[in-house]
Design a protein around this motif. Structure first.
Motif, PDB file in Angstrom:
ATOM      1  N   THR A 284       0.804  -0.921  -0.173  1.00  0.00           N
ATOM      2  CA  THR A 284      -0.806  -0.039   0.303  1.00  0.00           C
ATOM      3  C   THR A 284       0.484   1.320   0.353  1.00  0.00           C
ATOM      4  O   THR A 284       0.311   2.761  -0.551  1.00  0.00           O
ATOM      5  N   GLY A 285       2.420   1.358  -0.047  1.00  0.00           N
ATOM      6  CA  GLY A 285       2.972   2.529  -0.019  1.00  0.00           C
ATOM      7  C   GLY A 285       2.582   3.310   0.804  1.00  0.00           C
ATOM      8  O   GLY A 285       3.036   4.555   0.336  1.00  0.00           O
ATOM      9  N   GLY A 286       2.177   3.245   1.557  1.00  0.00           N
ATOM     10  CA  GLY A 286       1.692   4.696   2.739  1.00  0.00           C
ATOM     11  C   GLY A 286       0.360   5.439   2.496  1.00  0.00           C
ATOM     12  O   GLY A 286       0.118   6.144   3.096  1.00  0.00           O
ATOM     13  N   MET A 287      -0.684   4.615   1.880  1.00  0.00           N
ATOM     14  CA  MET A 287      -1.840   4.842   1.036  1.00  0.00           C
ATOM     15  C   MET A 287      -2.940   5.024   2.572  1.00  0.00           C
ATOM     16  O   MET A 287      -3.638   5.248   2.721  1.00  0.00           O
ATOM     17  N   TYR A 309       8.907  -0.866   1.172  1.00  0.00           N
ATOM     18  CA  TYR A 309       8.839  -1.215   0.249  1.00  0.00           C
ATOM     19  C   TYR A 309       8.932  -2.643  -0.472  1.00  0.00           C
ATOM     20  O   TYR A 309       8.613  -3.245  -0.695  1.00  0.00           O
ATOM     21  N   MET A 310      10.672  -1.669  -0.633  1.00  0.00           N
ATOM     22  CA  MET A 310      11.639  -3.081  -1.020  1.00  0.00           C
ATOM     23  C   MET A 310      11.499  -4.233   0.196  1.00  0.00           C
ATOM     24  O   MET A 310      11.567  -3.536   1.783  1.00  0.00           O
ATOM     25  N   THR A 391      -8.792  -9.574  -4.830  1.00  0.00           N
ATOM     26  CA  THR A 391      -9.059  -9.859  -6.397  1.00  0.00           C
ATOM     27  C   THR A 391      -8.988  -9.021  -6.720  1.00  0.00           C
ATOM     28  O   THR A 391      -9.193  -7.923  -6.667  1.00  0.00           O
ATOM     29  N   GLY A 392      -8.839  -8.814  -8.761  1.00  0.00           N
ATOM     30  CA  GLY A 392      -8.632  -7.492  -9.055  1.00  0.00           C
ATOM     31  C   GLY A 392      -7.513  -6.923  -9.614  1.00  0.00           C
ATOM     32  O   GLY A 392      -6.200  -7.970  -9.882  1.00  0.00           O
ATOM     33  N   ASP A 393      -6.945  -5.585  -9.832  1.00  0.00           N
ATOM     34  CA  ASP A 393      -5.750  -5.137 -10.943  1.00  0.00           C
ATOM     35  C   ASP A 393      -5.433  -4.568  -9.437  1.00  0.00           C
ATOM     36  O   ASP A 393      -6.062  -3.978  -8.365  1.00  0.00           O
ATOM     37  N   ARG A 394      -4.579  -3.766  -9.855  1.00  0.00           N
ATOM     38  CA  ARG A 394      -3.480  -3.285  -8.719  1.00  0.00           C
ATOM     39  C   ARG A 394      -3.663  -2.588  -8.183  1.00  0.00           C
ATOM     40  O   ARG A 394      -3.955  -2.444  -7.032  1.00  0.00           O
ATOM     41  N   ARG A 396      -6.654  -1.710  -7.673  1.00  0.00           N
ATOM     42  CA  ARG A 396      -7.928  -2.184  -6.061  1.00  0.00           C
ATOM     43  C   ARG A 396      -7.193  -3.171  -5.349  1.00  0.00           C
ATOM     44  O   ARG A 396      -7.911  -3.299  -4.583  1.00  0.00           O
ATOM     45  N   ARG A 398      -5.319  -3.151  -4.531  1.00  0.00           N
ATOM     46  CA  ARG A 398      -4.013  -1.851  -2.934  1.00  0.00           C
ATOM     47  C   ARG A 398      -5.233  -1.345  -2.632  1.00  0.00           C
ATOM     48  O   ARG A 398      -5.030  -1.004  -1.051  1.00  0.00           O
TER      49      ARG A 398
ATOM     50  N   GLY B 286       1.909  10.233   3.313  1.00  0.00           N
ATOM     51  CA  GLY B 286       2.189   9.250   2.792  1.00  0.00           C
ATOM     52  C   GLY B 286       1.980   8.900   1.533  1.00  0.00           C
ATOM     53  O   GLY B 286       2.432   8.184   0.466  1.00  0.00           O
ATOM     54  N   ASP B 290       2.959   7.087  -2.176  1.00  0.00           N
ATOM     55  CA  ASP B 290       1.537   5.743  -2.384  1.00  0.00           C
ATOM     56  C   ASP B 290       2.030   5.907  -3.704  1.00  0.00           C
ATOM     57  O   ASP B 290       1.719   5.354  -4.429  1.00  0.00           O
ATOM     58  N   LYS B 303      12.763   2.890  -2.315  1.00  0.00           N
ATOM     59  CA  LYS B 303      12.948   1.718  -1.188  1.00  0.00           C
ATOM     60  C   LYS B 303      11.934   1.299  -0.326  1.00  0.00           C
ATOM     61  O   LYS B 303      11.380   0.585   0.482  1.00  0.00           O
TER      62      LYS B 303
END
Lengths: 416, 416
Positions: A284-287, A309-310, A391-394, A396, A398, B286, B290, B303
């Motif tokens: 989710t990268g911060g979402m 993320y990494m 399910t779904g795309d990226r 969705r 996330r 974030g 994101d 990263k």
């Protein structure tokens, strides 16, 4: 009373502008209990506008137009409406004074064509425009006063206050019913499941029950109309009880207005508990953090978060042992729990939520297909993982992960 | 060819949903050079839908509908259209296979009413729906093949790819002209400034030049239509050169399709430089991380990041000295730079970007009004701060901050 909305502007037909006016006006009509069965858009073309207005006036008592009140040659709404009403546009002194004052205030020179903004049929009721130059108007279309066209300006920042201050009270005075609504917010159930469970209650009429689906969520609106508010409430209450009986486990909020997103509920629940929160996010990268921070008042509750993320960032920032990632896989219950625990300790918060998973499009395997996600929840009581199979795309996957995380925070803070 | 858009859904009439489909489809028609003079919205009511469809088919050759393809009792678009075409809906095996596969994939049980999603008139051309259960269709409305209704699903995430993949090529094949477009993406200039600078080039006609404004950004579309692609290109090229000459400093991307958001450009620029990036975010909570992570392929570049929403989190996570925050204010160039430097060291990345500022609504002072934001950029070469003076409400200030941060990453990675 039946109303229609007719938006005028070639920019809408070209797709240059999103028609937020139609939604704003539709909400306003709905809140007033006024029947609204049709919206149309036409460009700045007199013949097609005339045709659309005539059709709309055949079906409706009131046609609300937006746009086409300005001074340019394209702005034709008032002229075409006056022709249909069989009247002339005349210069209205109170409107002229307003137009002149606007130009004086902005220090701009007024060219003669700008006075067209002060011209209306003689029996139009003028609507003040505190935010712009062009006044609006309520235009009677027949001598009997049965049909009206209401002209509003195109820019939302002018249209919205004019509707709220001048049009809504006029419409309310002319319509008959009191209207009461109740909104249920559901998570974890799809629209068709809601239909299956409530189908026998949904068959139109009064009260009405309407599900509105958005990603992973359903907003269920129960509305009753009656001559008085008390009668509307009495109509509504038994259906509301039935909704709670059948869908209680999925309801996360219930109130008299549409508000109450998952994130608002999460902030409210955390604040009620006196808890601070931190996040640790991979896919989710911060979402999750960002969604919480978007709620005004989040600053009492949201301490901060880690975007790991990494894989190596999970070790560097949240102290997840590299060996654990190696042994269990980075997408695993164990790593999600270690992320949440590490974050709770590192940020010294009451509750930490973590998310690790595969958003795709690549990276799936038979054991861990795209959509495999683990949430971790750490509190003073301990830590647990919540596996999700999305399910779904990226985007969705996330977004659904964020919603599940918010739902988990609400449950945990509520002590459920 | 004349096309109309007819959106079906009581949720649009109630104002619960913003009609983004109408804009998307309008843009698509405009890009194909197809005449589009009218948009309408009706609710889930068969009589009113029939009336609207009949009217639209009188005026237009193609009517594109959105919504009403689902399995619930409300979903009536296909049924009403088939009646107007004088045909029966029949179960289409290829559609049935898709519906069954969707249910199997989501592990949900299929109730019989879901098979209605696989029913179409016998001569309909089915449109695959990779993002959802209900296929779309191109429905011939007469034996001569002169009029068509095109059914698209309501959810934008299903409608948009279906239009792009299946409908646009079909429409292009039926319309006459070759069409070439060039898209310029601008940041840091407003729509009215673009108008002022390009006004003499914008006077309609062919080639056409249309600015589309979104938050802080302008997408400028140059389109030429001609019997052949080569002729369209020859028409377009001199105008494209003029656009570059006049607006070059604001153009951050230029290509033959609408793609190329700021975040895609940022990821592309960072990858081209071989750089890893980390973020340190206060008011954006974030959202910068994101937004970057939302781009496929971000995992080679992003990263991780720190969300340092409370002041103390800036010290705990990014090592910003509490004394510095005390002395310079948490919203200051000094703190933004310390956040970026601390993050660059802590996450061991090539470039770190930070953001601290006042998103409001409360918290402003005469020296630091709401909208005061500082970005920090740290690389091997050193660190610098970028002061921003933004206006608007909380969501706008947060989103503009993200866009400025992305723009700064692009410039820095490009070595500008």
């Amino acid at each position: 009373m039946i109303a229609e909305i007719l938006c005028v502007g070639t920019e809408l037909l070209m797709g240059q502008v999103l028609n937020t006016n139609a939604r704003y006006l539709a909400r306003g009509l709905s809140a007033l209990g006024i029947t609204h069965q049709r919206q149309s858009v036409v460009g700045d073309n007199p013949e097609r506008l005339r045709e659309a207005l005539q059709e709309a006036l055949r079906r409706a008592d009131v046609v609300i137009t937006s746009g086409g009140l300005g001074p340019t040659v394209d702005d034709i709404t008032k002229r075409v409406t006056a022709e249909l009403a069989g009247q002339e546009l005349v210069l209205r002194p109170e409107a002229e004074a307003h137009v002149r004052e606007c130009f004086a205030r902005f220090g701009r020179e007024m060219t003669p064509n700008n006075l067209s903004q002060a011209m209306f049929t003689a029996d139009s009721v003028l609507l003040p425009n505190p935010k712009g130059t062009a006044p609006g108007a309520i235009v009677p279309m027949d001598p009997e006063g049965a049909k009206f066209v209401i002209h509003l300006p195109g820019p939302p920042r002018e249209l919205e206050p004019m509707f709220a201050a001048s049009v809504a009270p006029w419409l309310a005075a002319r319509s008959e019913n009191a209207l009461r609504s109740r909104y249920f917010r559901l998570f974890g159930i799809g629209e068709s499941d809601v239909d299956d469970r409530l189908g026998d209650l949904e068959r139109g009429g009064n009260p009405s029950l309407s599900p509105y689906c958005s990603l992973g969520e359903v907003l269920l609106r129960l509305t009753a109309a009656a001559p008085t508010e008390a009668e509307a409430l009495a109509l509504m209450d038994p259906i509301a009880q039935e909704v709670r009986r059948r869908l209680g486990e999925f309801i996360y909020d219930e109130r008299d207005d549409e508000g109450g997103s998952l994130e608002e509920c999460a902030i409210r629940a955390l604040r009620a508990r006196g808890w601070t929160v931190a996040t640790c996010e991979s896919l989710t990268g911060g979402m999750i953090a960002d969604t919480l921070v978007g709620v005004p008042g989040a600053s009492e509750v949201v301490k901060g978060g880690l975007v790991t993320y990494m894989s190596v960032a999970k070790t560097m920032l949240a102290g997840v042992p590299a060996e654990l990632i190696e042994r269990c896989n980075v997408v695993s219950a164990e790593v999600a729990m270690a992320m949440a625990q590490g974050t709770r300790q590192r940020l010294e918060v009451d509750i930490a939520v973590s998310a690790t998973g595969l958003a795709g499009p690549g990276g799936g395997t038979p054991e861990r297909p795209v959509g495999t996600v683990f949430l971790g929840i750490a509190t003073a009581k301990g830590v647990r993982a919540i596996p999700l199979h999305l399910t779904g795309d990226r985007p969705r996957i996330r977004q659904l992960t964020v919603k599940h995380a918010l739902r988990a925070l609400i449950r945990e803070a509520a002590g459920a």
